[in-house]
Write a protein that holds these residues in place. Structure first.
Motif: not given
Length: 253
Positions: A240-244
């Motif tokens: 989630i962090f990398l995609a955001l």
């Protein structure tokens, strides 16, 4: 069994359940902290800096990780995947100590690969993406723990979506390798899909961990199961962090 004995049994069961959940989320949080610390330390040591603290070149350590067409980075990425597969496939045969070392080793490796975000993105973008990921993860994890709905059927579709993301990412990588030009629109769609899929998986994995906690005890077997749960939650958060960060992060000039 009298009422006192039944009450004591329920109390012990609730205690073991709480311990299991605490272990799972505790190991997940510690792994995130370890990866973040390694990533920051690595980013600081990638460059050679002058007296003003300005980067003037890449260090030997940085060249080892990201030089030579990124061979070092690719090796680390492959090693990450190998450790996850090894842990999930053999953890029942491993002692808890070995499984824990493998889990922490994975966190360190992931920290090394994550160090690249400090080079590519501005620190305030990284902080904002982390905060947004933390809020999203917390909300969906609480939903998974509190909802009365059975999320197992949704889990099947989420896993299918995950397979689709992996396939699309491989196709994108091959096309980019051949053409030398990144596919911006495909990258955008993959990032959006990643946020959606892993947000759903956070709720699904949290509920799955809660169900497991109902039968938990203090044996090494359940301690290893807690590690696996921590690994799943860790992967949900990181993705989630990398995609955001890809979607909204501002790159350095």
């Amino acid at each position: 069994m009298n009422q006192y004995t039944e009450s004591k049994a329920v109390s012990l069961s609730q205690t073991e359940k709480s311990k299991f959940l605490s272990r799972t989320y505790g190991w997940m949080a510690f792994a995130l902290f370890l990866s973040a610390a390694v990533a920051y330390w690595t980013s600081v040591n990638i460059f050679v800096v002058n007296e003003l603290g300005e980067p003037v070149g890449i260090s030997k350590f940085g060249n080892m990780l990201f030089g030579n067409s990124g061979i070092g980075f690719i090796i680390l990425a492959v090693l990450e995947i190998a450790v996850v597969i090894w842990l999930t496939a053999t953890i029942r045969k491993l002692s808890f100590g070995v499984a824990l070392i493998g889990f922490l080793f994975y966190s360190v490796i992931n920290g090394l690969t994550l160090s690249s975000i400090f080079v590519v993105y501005k620190i305030n973008s990284i902080a904002s993406a982390f905060l947004a990921s933390a809020v999203t993860f917390t909300v969906m994890s609480l939903y998974g723990l509190k909802t009365k709905s059975n999320l197992s059927s949704a889990g099947k579709y989420l896993m299918m979506g995950l397979m689709g993301i992996i396939l699309a990412s491989v196709i994108q990588f091959v096309i980019t390798l051949i053409t030398g030009a990144p596919l911006a629109m495909m990258d955008l769609l993959i990032s959006i899909a990643t946020v959606v899929i892993f947000t759903g998986l956070t709720a699904y994995d949290s509920q799955k961990i809660l169900v497991t906690a109902e039968y938990a005890n203090s044996s090494d077997e359940y301690k290893k199961v807690a590690l696996l749960g921590a690994l799943e939650l860790y992967l949900d958060f990181i993705n989630i962090f990398l995609a955001l960060l890809k979607l909204f992060g501002k790159r350095r000039d």
